[in-house]
Design a protein around this motif. Structure first.
Motif, PDB file in Angstrom:
ATOM      1  N   ILE A  92     -72.289 -32.204 -67.877  1.00 23.95           N
ATOM      2  CA  ILE A  92     -71.136 -31.323 -68.007  1.00 23.95           C
ATOM      3  C   ILE A  92     -69.991 -32.000 -67.272  1.00 23.95           C
ATOM      4  N   GLU A  93     -68.909 -32.242 -67.987  1.00 24.79           N
ATOM      5  CA  GLU A  93     -67.742 -32.875 -67.386  1.00 24.79           C
ATOM      6  C   GLU A  93     -66.530 -31.976 -67.599  1.00 24.79           C
ATOM      7  N   VAL A  94     -65.719 -31.852 -66.578  1.00 18.67           N
ATOM      8  CA  VAL A  94     -64.477 -31.100 -66.692  1.00 18.67           C
ATOM      9  C   VAL A  94     -63.345 -32.025 -66.275  1.00 18.67           C
ATOM     10  N   TRP A  95     -62.404 -32.193 -67.191  1.00 23.30           N
ATOM     11  CA  TRP A  95     -61.226 -33.011 -66.933  1.00 23.30           C
ATOM     12  C   TRP A  95     -60.070 -32.103 -66.566  1.00 23.30           C
ATOM     13  N   ASP A  96     -59.252 -32.573 -65.613  1.00 22.06           N
ATOM     14  CA  ASP A  96     -57.969 -31.935 -65.351  1.00 22.06           C
ATOM     15  C   ASP A  96     -56.950 -33.031 -65.087  1.00 22.06           C
ATOM     16  N   ALA A  97     -55.683 -32.692 -65.163  1.00 22.46           N
ATOM     17  CA  ALA A  97     -54.606 -33.673 -65.088  1.00 22.46           C
ATOM     18  C   ALA A  97     -54.290 -34.153 -63.674  1.00 22.46           C
ATOM     19  N   ASP A  98     -54.870 -33.538 -62.662  1.00 20.94           N
ATOM     20  CA  ASP A  98     -54.605 -33.920 -61.282  1.00 20.94           C
ATOM     21  C   ASP A  98     -55.554 -35.045 -60.866  1.00 20.94           C
ATOM     22  N   PRO A  99     -55.033 -36.214 -60.470  1.00 21.63           N
ATOM     23  CA  PRO A  99     -55.913 -37.317 -60.097  1.00 21.63           C
ATOM     24  C   PRO A  99     -56.526 -37.192 -58.698  1.00 21.63           C
ATOM     25  N   ASP A 129     -78.636 -31.514 -60.772  1.00 27.07           N
ATOM     26  CA  ASP A 129     -79.465 -32.643 -60.360  1.00 27.07           C
ATOM     27  C   ASP A 129     -78.622 -33.803 -59.839  1.00 27.07           C
ATOM     28  N   GLY A 130     -77.337 -33.723 -60.034  1.00 22.83           N
ATOM     29  CA  GLY A 130     -76.408 -34.721 -59.536  1.00 22.83           C
ATOM     30  C   GLY A 130     -74.997 -34.295 -59.894  1.00 22.83           C
ATOM     31  N   TRP A 131     -74.025 -34.768 -59.142  1.00 27.55           N
ATOM     32  CA  TRP A 131     -72.635 -34.452 -59.451  1.00 27.55           C
ATOM     33  C   TRP A 131     -71.755 -35.553 -58.873  1.00 27.55           C
ATOM     34  N   GLY A 132     -70.517 -35.606 -59.349  1.00 34.88           N
ATOM     35  CA  GLY A 132     -69.564 -36.576 -58.845  1.00 34.88           C
ATOM     36  C   GLY A 132     -68.252 -36.443 -59.591  1.00 34.88           C
ATOM     37  N   TRP A 133     -67.440 -37.458 -59.502  1.00 33.01           N
ATOM     38  CA  TRP A 133     -66.150 -37.448 -60.199  1.00 33.01           C
ATOM     39  C   TRP A 133     -65.759 -38.886 -60.485  1.00 33.01           C
ATOM     40  N   TYR A 134     -64.856 -39.065 -61.442  1.00 30.31           N
ATOM     41  CA  TYR A 134     -64.311 -40.372 -61.740  1.00 30.31           C
ATOM     42  C   TYR A 134     -62.957 -40.216 -62.413  1.00 30.31           C
ATOM     43  N   ARG A 135     -62.170 -41.275 -62.337  1.00 26.10           N
ATOM     44  CA  ARG A 135     -60.883 -41.308 -63.041  1.00 26.10           C
ATOM     45  C   ARG A 135     -61.118 -41.935 -64.404  1.00 26.10           C
ATOM     46  N   PRO A 136     -60.584 -41.327 -65.447  1.00 24.42           N
ATOM     47  CA  PRO A 136     -60.786 -41.886 -66.787  1.00 24.42           C
ATOM     48  C   PRO A 136     -59.964 -43.153 -66.986  1.00 24.42           C
ATOM     49  N   ASP A 137     -60.444 -43.982 -67.916  1.00 20.34           N
ATOM     50  CA  ASP A 137     -59.608 -45.129 -68.272  1.00 20.34           C
ATOM     51  C   ASP A 137     -58.646 -44.717 -69.381  1.00 20.34           C
ATOM     52  N   ASP A 138     -57.786 -45.603 -69.751  1.00 19.63           N
ATOM     53  CA  ASP A 138     -56.739 -45.276 -70.724  1.00 19.63           C
ATOM     54  C   ASP A 138     -57.287 -44.865 -72.087  1.00 19.63           C
ATOM     55  N   LYS A 147     -58.681 -36.659 -63.696  1.00 15.69           N
ATOM     56  CA  LYS A 147     -60.032 -36.996 -63.250  1.00 15.69           C
ATOM     57  C   LYS A 147     -61.040 -36.148 -64.014  1.00 15.69           C
ATOM     58  N   PHE A 148     -62.256 -36.615 -64.041  1.00 14.22           N
ATOM     59  CA  PHE A 148     -63.390 -35.845 -64.526  1.00 14.22           C
ATOM     60  C   PHE A 148     -64.257 -35.505 -63.326  1.00 14.22           C
ATOM     61  N   VAL A 149     -64.651 -34.261 -63.213  1.00 10.84           N
ATOM     62  CA  VAL A 149     -65.673 -33.854 -62.257  1.00 10.84           C
ATOM     63  C   VAL A 149     -66.886 -33.532 -63.108  1.00 10.84           C
ATOM     64  N   TRP A 150     -68.030 -34.092 -62.784  1.00 13.48           N
ATOM     65  CA  TRP A 150     -69.206 -33.959 -63.634  1.00 13.48           C
ATOM     66  C   TRP A 150     -70.427 -33.506 -62.837  1.00 13.48           C
ATOM     67  N   CYS A 151     -71.381 -32.977 -63.565  1.00 12.00           N
ATOM     68  CA  CYS A 151     -72.694 -32.704 -62.987  1.00 12.00           C
ATOM     69  C   CYS A 151     -73.727 -32.865 -64.109  1.00 12.00           C
ATOM     70  N   GLU A 152     -74.973 -33.022 -63.727  1.00 13.27           N
ATOM     71  CA  GLU A 152     -76.046 -33.211 -64.690  1.00 13.27           C
ATOM     72  C   GLU A 152     -77.181 -32.237 -64.422  1.00 13.27           C
ATOM     73  N   LEU A 153     -77.750 -31.753 -65.510  1.00 12.44           N
ATOM     74  CA  LEU A 153     -78.929 -30.896 -65.451  1.00 12.44           C
ATOM     75  C   LEU A 153     -80.001 -31.559 -66.304  1.00 12.44           C
ATOM     76  N   ALA A 154     -81.103 -31.929 -65.674  1.00 11.99           N
ATOM     77  CA  ALA A 154     -82.204 -32.550 -66.407  1.00 11.99           C
ATOM     78  C   ALA A 154     -83.122 -31.475 -66.941  1.00 11.99           C
ATOM     79  N   GLU A 155     -83.550 -31.668 -68.178  1.00 15.94           N
ATOM     80  CA  GLU A 155     -84.497 -30.725 -68.779  1.00 15.94           C
ATOM     81  C   GLU A 155     -85.838 -30.918 -68.090  1.00 15.94           C
ATOM     82  N   ALA A 156     -86.468 -29.812 -67.697  1.00 17.70           N
ATOM     83  CA  ALA A 156     -87.768 -29.894 -67.028  1.00 17.70           C
ATOM     84  C   ALA A 156     -88.794 -30.493 -67.971  1.00 17.70           C
TER      85      ALA A 156
END
Length: 157
Positions: A92-99, A129-138, A147-156
Motif C-alpha cells: 500500500i503506497e500513498v503519495w502526496d505532494a509534500d517532499p 510487516d514493513g513500512w517506509g517512504w521514498y521520493r519518486p523519480d520523474d 513522496k510515497f509512504v508505503w507499507c506491506e502486508l504479507a499473506e499468511a
C-alpha cells in the motif's frame, strides 16, 4: 457392487498446484479532502474482495486509512493511493505532494495515550510487516515531486 479395476499399482495423480494469483496494481487519485479517506477505505475493501483477499481487509483498511489521512491532513495538494499485489504481498503506497519525510513513530508518552492525533504511523508500524517512504523519480509522477509512504502486508502462509 461393481468390481474395481484399481490394482493399487498405479500412482494416485497429484493435483496440480494452484498457481499464485497474478500481480495487479490499482491507483486511486484523490483530492485534498477528508472525505477521500472513507472513499479510499471502501474502495480498498472492494478491491481486496474482488481479488479473493478479504482476510487482508481489516489490516489493509486500517493502515491505508492512516496513510491517506496523513496525506490529506498534513499537505495542501492532491494525493494518490496505490495498491500493488505480487508474491503474496500487498503493498500500500500513498503519495502526496509534500517532499518532507514522515516522522518515524515514537512510543507514546503517558499523557498522549488518549489523544486521537499523532498515532497514525505507530499504528502502521504495528500492523504492517514493513513500512517506509521514498521520493519518486520523474517517471512515476507528472511533477516528480512529493513522496510515497508505503507499507506491506504479507499473506499468511
Amino acid at each position: 457392487m461393481p468390481e474395481s479395476t484399481d490394482t493399487g499399482d498405479e500412482p494416485t495423480p497429484t493435483p496440480a498446484p494452484t498457481p499464485a494469483p497474478s500481480p495487479w496494481q490499482y491507483t486511486l487519485h484523490i483530492p485534498n479532502d477528508l472525505r477521500a479517506v472513507a472513499i479510499c477505505r471502501r474502495t480498498l475493501g472492494v478491491i481486496l474482495a474482488a481479488h479473493g483477499l478479504p482476510h487482508l481487509s481489516e489490516a489493509a483498511e486500517l493502515v491505508a486509512t492512516e496513510l491517506v489521512a496523513n496525506a490529506v491532513t498534513h499537505t495542501k495538494g492532491p494525493a494518490a493511493l496505490r495498491l500493488l499485489w505480487a508474491d503474496s504481498v500487498l503493498r500500500i503506497e500513498v503519495w502526496d505532494a509534500d517532499p518532507t519525510p514522515p516522522q518515524p513513530p515514537v512510543p507514546p508518552a503517558r499523557d498522549t495515550l488518549l489523544r486521537e492525533a499523532g498515532r497514525g504511523l505507530a499504528l502502521v508500524k504495528g500492523c504492517a510487516d514493513g513500512w517506509g517512504w521514498y521520493r519518486p523519480d520523474d517517471t512515476e509522477l507528472p511533477d516528480g515531486e512529493g513522496k510515497f509512504v508505503w507499507c506491506e502486508l504479507a499473506e499468511a502462509a
